[in-house]
Design an enzyme around this catalytic site. Sequence first.
Site, PDB file in Angstrom:
ATOM      1  CG  ASP A  49      -4.872   3.705  11.525  1.00 26.57           C
ATOM      2  OD1 ASP A  49      -6.171   4.154  11.952  1.00 26.57           O
ATOM      3  OD2 ASP A  49      -4.885   2.923  10.513  1.00 26.57           O
ATOM      4  NE  ARG A  80      -3.115   1.100   3.500  1.00 26.19           N
ATOM      5  CZ  ARG A  80      -4.143   1.805   4.197  1.00 26.19           C
ATOM      6  NH1 ARG A  80      -5.033   1.894   4.235  1.00 26.19           N
ATOM      7  NH2 ARG A  80      -3.677   2.381   5.735  1.00 26.19           N
TER       8      ARG A  80
END
Length: 588
Positions: free
Chosen positions: A487, A216
């Site tokens: 996050d 990613r």
Amino acid sequence: MAMADVRMHERLQVIRNHLILCSGHGGTVRRREEQVIFAPSSVQADVVKVLQAGLANIGVTDVEVEPPPRGLEKEYATLLTPAAVKFVADLTKQFNNKVDLMLKERIRRKVELDINGHLPNFSNNPKVQDESWRVAPVPRRLVCRQLDLGDVSPANTDKFLEALKCDVNGIQTDFDDGHCPTWRAQLCGLHNVYKAVFGLFPGLGDISQVPVLMLRPRAWNMIEHNMMVDGKEVPGPLFDFGLLMFHCAKRLLAAESGPYFYLSKLEGANEARVWNEIFCWTQEKLNIPQGTIKACVLIENILASFEMEEILYELRNHSLGLNCGIWDYSASFVNKFGHRSDFILPDRNKYVNMQRHFLRSYMNLVIQICHRRGAHATGGMAANIMVSRDIGIIANTAQAKVREVFAGVDGFMVYDVRLIPVATKVLQHIVGDNQIDRIIEDVHVGAGDLLEMPSAGLKHNVAVGILFIDAWLQGKGHYIYKAAVEDSATAEISRSQVWQWIRHRATLEDNGEVISRGLVQQLIKDFIDSTITSGDPVPMKSDEDKERLRVASEIFEEVVTKREFPEFLTTYLNLDHTFLSYQNKYSE
């Protein structure tokens, strides 16, 4: 003292705190005109000279690359070879204009929504609506995508190695939400991927025998400050994607293990088209077959949810389907409609789950569209952390994922490896490798279903936002708080809600108190005082820890009280002088 003087004094105090944080580290420091400049060591300088000489030999004169962080000279030399840097530079030159236009289109669309007060709706594209097309078949190792580990930053070597040894289908090898893109973290993470692909970790085995690396790269809002092409900083995703492909693509292809990707934060089919063109160009330049690259798009933006079929169509030869990214997706409501009082989101802990109508509709539409076109539809990530064998966490995780499986998803992600047995048991409800053949015809989702707001977690949001900024100032992309991984995705929704609640003077559910700037300032002060006194939830081992936390709180207050909504928290931090100073600090 006049009020204007008070405010000026406060801002100067913030700047003073920021500058304090720039000092106190190892390495050589020079001060010129109040700027902190870090002088590279002779070893670092020598590595750069070798790279520059190599680039000159192949005729590349318009590229600048910063020196390596101290101690990462070998990794730097391995990754940033003249040929690799030229490839990233060529990729950047080829797509710079398209990326700039794409980002300007985001702005244009947002301004148009603001000015006209319109809401998004489904498009009417005859090519896309043609029932005959399907996405291309996926390779053998991607037929079953039931369980991925999510938010695994490869810069966290221990976590990355632990993930590689797990019994899962894939690893979301993350340079985005769960990763802080300091120069050190970026090079360390890319090099760890390189080592995994080429079997350089002792005792790990061949890449074909470990879970598939679902790479990613950073999202389009992120910039790589440490490389410039034609006098411009390189887009973060092009830097990540270019180096990963240049070094790893052919080995991954030979091992039937890639190159496979997750694509973050797309806002529409036009952005999928750009990625598809990047894939085609890259495959041609690297002389690998067209269609080799496969990518799963995370639907993390409300505007993208109205173009999901178009996104699949644009990527149909490279598609791994769509994924439900519910945290960023929820935050995007504030991003796009936060100034409208009819789009106020309540407490994230009460509404960000698939039982809510707007999220359930979104997931059902993902499943319906993907399966109709022969693509995988995967659910969101379980962010719970098993602090101990908590029966409540196990039951809640299992219950939530069973609902997704019964709805028709082909798999999902977990963060904590200790939840793998729970997830595996839930996935027994899937007969075979996936549920793509399960075509859901009785789902009828309209624009209103996707836009229906659920009918205040303020302290929690304040804490999450401050602690995320504090983590970034330490070069960390995520942290654990109250038995859950936090996050950039969860920080986005937390700070977005606080900004929105102040803007619209929302009220607390328990006592009806108006959420004002003053209230938020008091909660920030209370949280900082409590944390510094108790060392919970962040240990305060030194005066520098305390000062860093105070600076994080100042940045958080600045973000949530701005007149205009900062679109991405990570972009704001990545351009902020405090973060850039820390980037230098943790590179030394």
